[in-house]
Design a protein around this motif. Structure first.
Motif, short mmCIF file in Angstrom:
data_model
loop_
_atom_site.label_atom_id
_atom_site.label_comp_id
_atom_site.label_asym_id
_atom_site.label_seq_id
_atom_site.Cartn_x
_atom_site.Cartn_y
_atom_site.Cartn_z
N GLY A 103 -11.69 -36.32 -12.33
CA GLY A 103 -12.82 -36.83 -11.55
C GLY A 103 -13.16 -36.03 -10.31
O GLY A 103 -14.27 -35.52 -10.16
N TYR A 104 -12.20 -35.88 -9.41
CA TYR A 104 -12.50 -35.22 -8.13
C TYR A 104 -12.85 -33.73 -8.28
O TYR A 104 -13.74 -33.25 -7.58
CB TYR A 104 -11.35 -35.41 -7.15
CG TYR A 104 -11.42 -36.75 -6.45
CD1 TYR A 104 -12.22 -36.93 -5.33
CD2 TYR A 104 -10.71 -37.85 -6.93
CE1 TYR A 104 -12.32 -38.16 -4.70
CE2 TYR A 104 -10.80 -39.09 -6.31
CZ TYR A 104 -11.61 -39.24 -5.20
OH TYR A 104 -11.72 -40.46 -4.58
N PRO A 105 -12.22 -32.98 -9.18
CA PRO A 105 -12.63 -31.58 -9.33
C PRO A 105 -13.96 -31.40 -10.07
O PRO A 105 -14.54 -30.31 -10.02
CB PRO A 105 -11.48 -30.96 -10.15
CG PRO A 105 -10.34 -31.90 -10.01
CD PRO A 105 -10.96 -33.25 -9.89
N ALA A 106 -14.45 -32.44 -10.73
CA ALA A 106 -15.61 -32.29 -11.61
C ALA A 106 -16.86 -31.76 -10.91
O ALA A 106 -17.52 -30.86 -11.44
CB ALA A 106 -15.91 -33.61 -12.32
N ILE A 185 -15.49 -30.79 -1.81
CA ILE A 185 -14.32 -31.00 -0.95
C ILE A 185 -14.43 -32.26 -0.10
O ILE A 185 -13.42 -32.88 0.23
CB ILE A 185 -14.09 -29.76 -0.05
CG1 ILE A 185 -12.73 -29.86 0.66
CG2 ILE A 185 -15.23 -29.58 0.93
CD1 ILE A 185 -11.54 -29.88 -0.27
N ARG A 186 -15.65 -32.67 0.28
CA ARG A 186 -15.76 -33.82 1.19
C ARG A 186 -15.20 -35.10 0.60
O ARG A 186 -14.50 -35.85 1.31
CB ARG A 186 -17.21 -34.01 1.65
CG ARG A 186 -17.37 -35.17 2.60
CD ARG A 186 -18.63 -35.15 3.41
NE ARG A 186 -18.70 -36.31 4.29
CZ ARG A 186 -19.62 -36.51 5.21
NH1 ARG A 186 -20.59 -35.62 5.40
NH2 ARG A 186 -19.60 -37.59 5.96
N PRO A 187 -15.45 -35.44 -0.67
CA PRO A 187 -14.83 -36.67 -1.21
C PRO A 187 -13.31 -36.61 -1.22
O PRO A 187 -12.66 -37.65 -1.13
CB PRO A 187 -15.40 -36.74 -2.64
CG PRO A 187 -16.67 -35.98 -2.57
CD PRO A 187 -16.41 -34.86 -1.62
N ALA A 226 -8.13 -30.62 -3.78
CA ALA A 226 -8.70 -29.75 -2.75
C ALA A 226 -8.66 -28.29 -3.16
O ALA A 226 -9.62 -27.54 -2.95
CB ALA A 226 -7.96 -29.96 -1.43
N THR A 227 -7.55 -27.87 -3.76
CA THR A 227 -7.40 -26.47 -4.16
C THR A 227 -8.42 -26.09 -5.23
O THR A 227 -9.05 -25.03 -5.15
CB THR A 227 -5.97 -26.22 -4.69
OG1 THR A 227 -5.03 -26.50 -3.65
CG2 THR A 227 -5.81 -24.77 -5.13
N LEU A 230 -11.99 -26.04 -3.59
CA LEU A 230 -12.20 -24.87 -2.73
C LEU A 230 -12.26 -23.58 -3.56
O LEU A 230 -13.06 -22.68 -3.26
CB LEU A 230 -11.07 -24.78 -1.70
CG LEU A 230 -11.11 -25.83 -0.59
CD1 LEU A 230 -9.83 -25.77 0.24
CD2 LEU A 230 -12.33 -25.63 0.30
N GLY A 231 -11.42 -23.48 -4.58
CA GLY A 231 -11.47 -22.31 -5.45
C GLY A 231 -12.80 -22.19 -6.17
O GLY A 231 -13.38 -21.09 -6.27
N ALA A 232 -13.31 -23.32 -6.68
CA ALA A 232 -14.60 -23.31 -7.36
C ALA A 232 -15.72 -22.94 -6.39
O ALA A 232 -16.65 -22.20 -6.75
CB ALA A 232 -14.88 -24.68 -7.99
N LEU A 233 -15.64 -23.43 -5.15
CA LEU A 233 -16.63 -23.08 -4.15
C LEU A 233 -16.63 -21.58 -3.87
O LEU A 233 -17.68 -20.95 -3.81
CB LEU A 233 -16.37 -23.86 -2.86
CG LEU A 233 -17.19 -23.45 -1.63
CD1 LEU A 233 -18.68 -23.60 -1.89
CD2 LEU A 233 -16.77 -24.28 -0.41
#
Length: 260
Positions: A103-106, A185-187, A226-227, A230-233
């Protein structure tokens, strides 16, 4: 718009899905990034744009549930920007772990995929993949607010892709992609703040569900979220600004690099 115009428009869309579009000017790419940063960073606007992030978040859970052989039962989206995806299957094991993890990395990973398409100058294809994904998700949404949220989002993307000029389509596509990348990253930060403000027995977040499934600390899973985000960003931003910076990436396009 009469039938002939609809046919012509459909043929044009089909042609554009299989070909590349002209790269947008650098001001548009960087301007879209600046607007997306405001949408993520400014609280009152974030409460609105976070709905888009929630759609991507729950879509990540839903897709992984299907990929791991679980039965997808329902998706609900709420006005407070929370959501819930329910699937049937074993309440433990690798499939359940991946479903909870996704969910969160999606949002950031979806943004990375869109950035790869935009880096290859496939703007129309990116928009129509978004439309198709929203249409499929709409089938499984089970509450009125969720239906309205997904439908309005899909209608907006469709309207831009069908009626918008090339510049409008490019601006919208880059804005949506930057938004997903920056919003990833904010969520995660909000997740850890929520966890820090509650007692362990009250925690029902994805990170704490993963902690129960794997017996690894919930904080570790927050760091994983988070990792990945940030990596996707970092990767996505590189793809989006590569043309603006004059960096040639022939593997992502039909063009070839000209030797300096």
């Amino acid at each position: 718009m009469d039938t002939a115009e609809l046919v012509d428009r459909g043929s044009s869309i089909a042609d554009r899905l299989t070909t590349t579009q002209a790269a947008p000017p650098s001001w548009l790419v960087l301007g879209a990034a600046a607007v997306a940063l405001i949408l993520v960073g400014y609280g009152p606007l974030w409460r609105l744009t976070r709905n888009v992030v929630t759609i991507a978040h729950e879509g990540g859970h839903a897709l992984m549930a299907l990929l791991t052989g679980r039965r997808l039962n329902s998706i609900t989206l709420h006005s407070d920007t929370s959501g819930l995806t329910v699937s049937s299957g074993k309440p433990y094991g690798f499939g359940m772990i991946l479903t909870a993890l996704s969910g969160y990395p999606a949002p950031a990973l979806l943004g990375l995929g869109f950035a790869a398409l935009l880096g290859a100058n496939r703007i129309t294809l990116m928009l129509w993949i978004a439309i198709a994904a929203l249409a499929l998700m709409l089938i499984m949404v089970r509450n009125i607010y969720g239906v309205v949220s997904v439908f309005v989002t899909g209608a907006l993307v469709f309207g831009v892709s069908w009626f918008g000029s090339d510049t409008l389509q490019a601006g919208f596509a880059y804005l949506a992609t930057w938004l997903l990348l920056l919003a990833g990253i904010r969520p995660v930060i909000e997740l850890q703040r929520t966890r820090s403000g509650r007692r362990s027995g009250e925690l029902t977040t994805d990170a704490d569900q993963l902690a129960r499934l794997t017996r690894l600390p919930g904080l570790l899973w927050v760091l994983v979220f988070a990792t990945v985000s940030l990596g996707a960003l970092a990767l996505g931003a590189g793809l989006l600004v590569s043309a603006t910076a004059g960096i040639c990436l022939p593997v992502l396009s039909d063009s070839t690099c000209v030797a300096a």
